[in-house]
Design an enzyme around this catalytic site. Sequence first.
Site, PDB file in Angstrom:
ATOM      1  CE1 TYR A   1      12.881  31.912   4.233  1.00  0.00           C
ATOM      2  CE2 TYR A   1      13.214  29.558   3.928  1.00  0.00           C
ATOM      3  CZ  TYR A   1      12.959  30.807   3.397  1.00  0.00           C
ATOM      4  OH  TYR A   1      12.775  30.957   2.053  1.00  0.00           O
TER       5      TYR A   1
ATOM      6  CE  LYS B   1      -0.248  -0.242   5.047  1.00  0.00           C
ATOM      7  NZ  LYS B   1      -1.048  -0.713   6.200  1.00  0.00           N
TER       8      LYS B   1
HETATM    9  C1  LIG Z   1      -0.214  -1.712   6.844  1.00  0.00           C
HETATM   10  C2  LIG Z   1      -0.783  -3.012   7.289  1.00  0.00           C
HETATM   11  C3  LIG Z   1       0.039  -4.142   7.446  1.00  0.00           C
HETATM   12  C4  LIG Z   1       1.558  -4.075   7.375  1.00  0.00           C
HETATM   13  O1  LIG Z   1       2.049  -3.548   8.596  1.00  0.00           O
HETATM   14  P1  LIG Z   1       3.628  -3.433   8.904  1.00  0.00           P
HETATM   15  O2  LIG Z   1       3.694  -2.948  10.309  1.00  0.00           O
HETATM   16  O3  LIG Z   1       4.156  -2.429   7.952  1.00  0.00           O
HETATM   17  O4  LIG Z   1       4.201  -4.782   8.702  1.00  0.00           O
HETATM   18  C5  LIG Z   1      -0.576  -5.347   7.719  1.00  0.00           C
HETATM   19  N1  LIG Z   1      -1.919  -5.437   7.864  1.00  0.00           N
HETATM   20  C6  LIG Z   1      -2.741  -4.362   7.763  1.00  0.00           C
HETATM   21  C7  LIG Z   1      -4.201  -4.540   7.936  1.00  0.00           C
HETATM   22  C8  LIG Z   1      -2.194  -3.118   7.477  1.00  0.00           C
HETATM   23  O5  LIG Z   1      -3.006  -2.061   7.378  1.00  0.00           O
END
Ligand SMILES: *Cc1c(COP(=O)(O)O)cnc(C)c1O
Length: 358
Positions: free
Chosen positions: A255, A35
């Site tokens: 800045y 994702k």
């Molecule tokens: C993002 C996510 C993962 C992966 O989590 P990590 O901590 O990056 O391994 C797994 N399951 C769900 C439902 C997620 O939203």
Amino acid sequence: MKGATAQIDSQALQHNLAVVRSQIPANTKVVAVVKANAYGHGLVPVAKTLSSADAYAVARLEEALILRSSGIVKPIIMLEGFFSADDLPVLAANNLQTAVHTEEQLQALEQMTLPNPVTVWVKLDTGMHRLGVRPEEVDAFCARLAKCKNVVQPFNFITHFSCADELDNLATARQIELFNQLTKNYSGQRSLASSAGIMEWHDAHADWIRPGIMLYGASPFEGKTGIDHGLHPVMTVKTNLIAVRVLKQGEPVGYGAKWVSPRDTKIGVVAIGYGDGYPRMAPSGVPVLVNGRIVPLVGRVSMDMLTVDLGPDAVDQVGDDVTLWGEGLAVETVAEAIGTIPYELITKLTPRVIMEYK
Ligand SMILES: *Cc1c(COP(=O)(O)O)cnc(C)c1O
């Protein structure tokens, strides 16, 4: 000189997937979580590099469709499910699997006419209380799914931990127990663990695991780095010095004149800023790697540049390499100094950063 680049190490990605496999039973399957543009590493190149994963998981329909149109044929799971009934025919047509957790999703599955049934994962709320069917509603929810002609039978189960990165927190054991109890009379596949669960909660491995951050070589645990777990960093963010300047004792830089030099020194001006995704909130003192040594960020991060204190005796030159995180400087260390987590740093690079795959 070309400005900031993110070098993506394909071998490190494959190595990290092998580390994942080495920590789970042989029959447990791996859903590579890609994702958010594969945590900022590039959705399609990462998915193709991880071609030996058993499935992929995304959070948005667009991400799933990009994977399909790039030729990915393995299962793809939408972790948060579909957001509107109109998406359901698109899921069916593209053979996308989906989490299901709301009455609205259930009704859409019951009421629509689809060309083929969809594989679903009932998301159970075992304690995170963000998404999921509440424990007391699971049996009624499942009874309706079992009768639903648009659902591939048997349907599967998924849950997510709220505190798996805290090893002395009893919440995770309670979530595992509740999940097992709620699913014991059903025959579908089960999935509980993301990276922290994979590494530290072995009771949670079940049929499918869902690694994200560990594939990218970072640790989900505070105070640890991926290297501590045998993982290799995948993303190295680099740029160059575009100026080396004299700064006299008592003079500020940048800045707001927020940082004032306590000594005569040399300041390095680095070609990266919040326009590239380096956080503006990063305080003075955050480590930056210049010519193999750590120097502190000083003054405010601006849009296109930041400044570091190279020290009075510095011999660094315009054009020299600067690493913001990755090889030689753990992203976890940088994240901690900024007050965030590695997930956020790697995910937030902007399109101006040039991605280089090796
Ligand atoms: C993002 C996510 C993962 C992966 O989590 P990590 O901590 O990056 O391994 C797994 N399951 C769900 C439902 C997620 O939203």
